[in-house]
Design an enzyme around this catalytic site. Structure first.
Site, PDB file in Angstrom:
ATOM      1  N   VAL A 125       0.738  -1.194  -0.047  1.00  0.00           N
ATOM      2  CA  VAL A 125       0.071   0.172  -0.123  1.00  0.00           C
ATOM      3  C   VAL A 125       0.872   1.255  -0.096  1.00  0.00           C
ATOM      4  CG1 VAL A 125      -1.749   1.194   1.375  1.00  0.00           C
ATOM      5  CG2 VAL A 125      -1.996  -1.152   1.179  1.00  0.00           C
ATOM      6  N   GLU A 126       1.998   1.205   0.816  1.00  0.00           N
ATOM      7  CA  GLU A 126       2.698   2.353   0.740  1.00  0.00           C
ATOM      8  C   GLU A 126       3.469   2.833  -0.444  1.00  0.00           C
ATOM      9  OE1 GLU A 126       2.768   4.650   3.184  1.00  0.00           O
ATOM     10  OE2 GLU A 126       1.870   3.425   4.841  1.00  0.00           O
TER      11      GLU A 126
END
Length: 336
Positions: A125-126
């Site tokens: 996600v990051e």
């Protein structure tokens, strides 16, 4: 990162203040620079001349201020947010990441009790497993926000100080270190204070490298979650179903558990299969799904994820991406 303001008049004044606030030509001459230099000398032993030279090298980046002050066109609803982060390429990349680093992941799981798919989901996600770690120099981003962005200048100036200390501790090249527009770094996007306090030297080389060392990256994410209360073998979130009760009196949880599971069942919210014990600490999470509201029972580990990013959407995306990565890894496992 937003600043919550209740008075419309105050908001207008704030926007005007930011709009006319001048960018400083040389940050070592900024009125707030002296206190930062003194604090870093007193608390960390940094040479004042060296700190001032680094401030002089920092460049103002107006686009960072614009990004911080520009309101989002609209707030994403859960079903829109989910599509962004639960795409098949990200799921497959997460499964591949776990396979590639299986030995490290296994050791970290045993030591910290955090499942590999959760770690992979956060990194996915990051930064899409390092595919995009940011394009701004960390020095420029933190100096710009610490000196030219009044709403959160104190916070970012402290982070600038932490970054300078971190650079000395970990031998980070200040001139080339890149991160997000808010100064988050590496594959897991740690801000400097989190980097200093939670990053781990997973490969034993004497440095904590969150850009290039898979062992450091994986262990650091696990350590962060463990230090914030991750429960080994604990579940994250369970789908809830309503049974016609009045839920208007139940507070939706954002950052922490608020009830015991028995409180939710009394109000008509239940878990269909394998429910938690009645005295389990839980929170009620309501998200906007494709066909109306979705209710989820957030357990301790769900709210631990919100310490990494305060958004409930983020935490749910990590939870569901982790499940999808685990399933993909199982499907792709070589048969005996």
């Amino acid at each position: 990162m937003t600043l919550a303001l209740r008075a419309p008049g105050l908001l207008a004044v704030l926007i005007l203040t930011i709009a006319i606030w001048p960018a400083w030509a040389d940050y070592r001459d900024h009125p707030r620079a002296g206190a930062l230099v003194s604090d870093l000398e007193r608390e960390h032993g940094l040479d004042p001349a060296w700190v001032r030279s680094r401030l002089a090298e920092a460049e103002s980046r107006p686009h960072i201020i614009e990004t911080m002050r520009k309101p989002a066109e609209r707030v994403l609803r859960w079903h829109e947010y989910r599509k962004i982060f639960l795409d098949q390429p990200r799921i497959d990349a997460g499964a591949a990441f776990l396979r590639e680093h299986a030995g490290i992941v296994s050791q970290v799981e045993q030591e910290y009790g955090v499942p590999g798919p959760i770690i992979a989901a956060i990194i996915g996600v990051e930064t899409r497993y390092g595919g995009f770690i940011g394009r701004d120099r960390v020095l420029d981003a933190l100096a710009t926000l610490g000196f030219d962005y009044p709403p959160r200048a104190d916070f970012f100036r402290r982070e600038l100080g932490q970054f300078l200390v971190l650079a000395r501790e970990e031998k980070i090249d200040i001139d080339t270190a890149l991160g997000s527009y808010a100064g988050a770094m590496g594959m897991p996007q740690f801000i400097p204070s989190s980097y200093r306090h939670y990053a781990v030297d997973g490969d034993g080389d004497g440095r904590r490298d969150l850009w290039n060392s898979p062992a450091d990256i994986i262990a650091s994410v696990a350590n962060y979650l463990a230090e914030h209360g991750w429960q080994r073998d604990g579940r994250v979130a369970l789908p809830g179903r309503t049974e016609g009760g009045d839920l208007s009196g139940l507070t939706r949880s954002k950052r922490k558990t608020r009830y015991e599971y028995r409180d939710l069942t009394a109000a008509g919210v239940r878990v269909a299969e394998d429910p938690p014990a009645d005295d389990t600490a839980v929170g009620l999470v309501e998200l906007a799904g494709n066909h109306g509201p979705e209710f989820w029972i957030g357990l301790n580990n769900f709210f631990v994820i919100t310490t990494y990013n305060h958004s409930r959407l983020y935490a749910m995306a990590v939870c569901q991406l982790a499940d999808a990565i685990a399933a993909a890894r199982s499907r792709q496992a070589p048969s005996a």
